[in-house]
Design a protein around this motif. Structure first.
Motif, short mmCIF file in Angstrom:
data_model
loop_
_atom_site.label_atom_id
_atom_site.label_comp_id
_atom_site.label_asym_id
_atom_site.label_seq_id
_atom_site.Cartn_x
_atom_site.Cartn_y
_atom_site.Cartn_z
N LEU A 142 -9.87 20.73 20.85
CA LEU A 142 -9.81 19.32 20.60
C LEU A 142 -9.83 19.34 18.98
O LEU A 142 -9.21 18.41 18.77
CB LEU A 142 -11.11 18.51 21.13
CG LEU A 142 -11.07 18.46 22.90
CD1 LEU A 142 -12.43 17.85 23.42
CD2 LEU A 142 -9.91 17.79 23.26
N PRO A 143 -10.74 20.08 18.32
CA PRO A 143 -10.58 20.08 17.10
C PRO A 143 -9.41 20.29 16.47
O PRO A 143 -8.71 19.81 15.51
CB PRO A 143 -11.69 20.94 16.64
CG PRO A 143 -12.66 20.99 17.65
CD PRO A 143 -11.85 20.78 19.00
N ALA A 144 -8.54 21.28 17.33
CA ALA A 144 -7.22 21.74 16.75
C ALA A 144 -6.24 20.52 16.77
O ALA A 144 -5.25 20.30 16.10
CB ALA A 144 -6.57 22.90 17.80
N ALA A 145 -6.17 19.74 18.00
CA ALA A 145 -5.68 18.48 18.26
C ALA A 145 -5.77 17.54 17.05
O ALA A 145 -4.83 16.97 16.48
CB ALA A 145 -5.80 17.91 19.64
N ILE A 146 -6.97 17.08 16.78
CA ILE A 146 -7.44 16.44 15.71
C ILE A 146 -6.77 16.69 14.47
O ILE A 146 -6.23 16.04 13.71
CB ILE A 146 -8.76 16.19 15.52
CG1 ILE A 146 -9.47 15.42 16.85
CG2 ILE A 146 -9.25 15.56 14.31
CD1 ILE A 146 -11.03 15.48 17.15
N LEU A 147 -6.99 18.19 14.08
CA LEU A 147 -6.40 18.42 12.70
C LEU A 147 -4.67 18.48 12.75
O LEU A 147 -4.09 17.70 11.97
CB LEU A 147 -6.74 19.96 12.60
CG LEU A 147 -6.06 20.47 11.25
CD1 LEU A 147 -6.57 20.01 10.41
CD2 LEU A 147 -6.30 22.14 11.67
N VAL A 148 -4.01 18.75 14.00
CA VAL A 148 -2.58 18.54 13.98
C VAL A 148 -2.16 17.13 13.72
O VAL A 148 -1.38 16.47 13.09
CB VAL A 148 -2.14 18.99 15.31
CG1 VAL A 148 -0.60 18.72 15.26
CG2 VAL A 148 -2.27 20.56 15.11
N ASP A 149 -3.07 16.19 14.63
CA ASP A 149 -2.76 14.71 14.62
C ASP A 149 -2.84 14.08 13.23
O ASP A 149 -1.94 13.29 12.73
CB ASP A 149 -3.66 13.91 15.44
CG ASP A 149 -3.24 12.41 15.64
OD1 ASP A 149 -3.25 11.66 14.47
OD2 ASP A 149 -2.87 12.25 16.74
N ALA A 150 -4.09 14.38 12.18
CA ALA A 150 -4.42 14.21 10.99
C ALA A 150 -3.04 14.62 10.12
O ALA A 150 -2.86 13.87 9.03
CB ALA A 150 -5.63 14.71 10.39
N ILE A 151 -2.35 15.62 10.24
CA ILE A 151 -1.45 16.31 9.41
C ILE A 151 -0.15 15.65 9.78
O ILE A 151 0.60 15.34 8.94
CB ILE A 151 -1.45 17.72 9.49
CG1 ILE A 151 -2.63 18.34 9.14
CG2 ILE A 151 -0.19 18.50 9.00
CD1 ILE A 151 -2.62 19.73 9.37
N VAL A 152 0.20 15.62 11.16
CA VAL A 152 1.46 15.21 11.45
C VAL A 152 2.01 13.83 11.00
O VAL A 152 3.12 13.43 10.48
CB VAL A 152 1.66 15.24 13.10
CG1 VAL A 152 2.88 14.74 13.55
CG2 VAL A 152 1.91 16.83 13.27
#
Length: 225
Positions: A142-152
């Protein structure tokens, strides 16, 4: 931009990357997200990716071999700008970090599980360790998904309105101002008249003042500098 995410639970990432902005970014060809099941890289018969910790103690520790095998395979295919480990003891994710990572090209994200990962993975491969807050989750997916969302969402062409991301909270070290939409009057609750004035310079000044007020009330630490 490409993200390679290493995890023992790839199914946890299907939904976050299969909807909304992240899905559209992939369909546009602006972003590629590849999820790797670490069990596919385990060399033991059981395809296990964890073992008991040296020195005793509770929990299981993720083994070095599956991570190393997957990372080394990926590095033969392309150069990576960052290998990021999602961990509670990393640097807390903020907008500045998302902005910085949004101009990278290739990123590997490691998702921990169980008690943690063998420290040697962090020592040998990881270039950056990121936390999403001072709490512990069951794993790094879930943290990885949050990081990707914030970047993309910061990548040009991902959002239909290119200026939208620039006005988000934290972009100018301030929280965002209140936002409203139709109807202008809902059961007596009205939109501030200034937003209906059509005077854009006055409106922008109002938004700045409201952002400053909200930040001062809710996150005064952002104004400390």
């Amino acid at each position: 931009m490409r993200f390679d995410i290493l995890t023992v639970l790839p199914g946890l990432l299907e939904s976050p990357f299969g909807h909304s902005i992240l899905q559209r970014a992939q369909k546009k060809g602006l972003v590629e997200v590849v999820v790797h099941n670490l069990r596919d890289y385990a060399e033991n018969k059981q395809k296990s990716v964890d073992d008991y910790p040296y020195g005793g103690g509770g929990g299981m520790v993720m083994s070095i071999q599956p991570f190393a095998s997957c990372i080394e395979m990926l590095k033969t295919q392309r150069e990576y700008d960052e290998i990021i480990f999602m961990t509670p003891d990393g640097i807390t994710l903020n907008q500045g970090t998302a902005n910085e990572l949004s101009i990278r090209k290739n990123i590997i994200i490691l998702c921990g599980h169980y008690k943690g990962i063998d420290q040697r993975i962090r020592d040998i491969y990881v270039t950056r360790e990121i936390s999403i807050g001072d709490y512990v989750l069951s794993g790094g997916e879930l943290p990885a998904a949050i990081l990707v969302d914030a970047i993309v969402r910061l990548i040009p062409g991902v959002l239909s309105d290119e200026t939208s991301a620039l006005s988000d909270s934290f972009q100018g070290d301030l929280l965002d101002a209140p936002v409203y939409t139709r109807p202008a009057d809902w059961n007596g609750y009205k939109v501030p008249e200034i937003l209906l004035s059509g005077n854009q310079s006055v409106i922008e000044n109002w938004r700045y003042e409201e952002s400053l007020k909200r930040t001062r009330d809710r996150r005064p630490d952002l104004l400390d500098d």
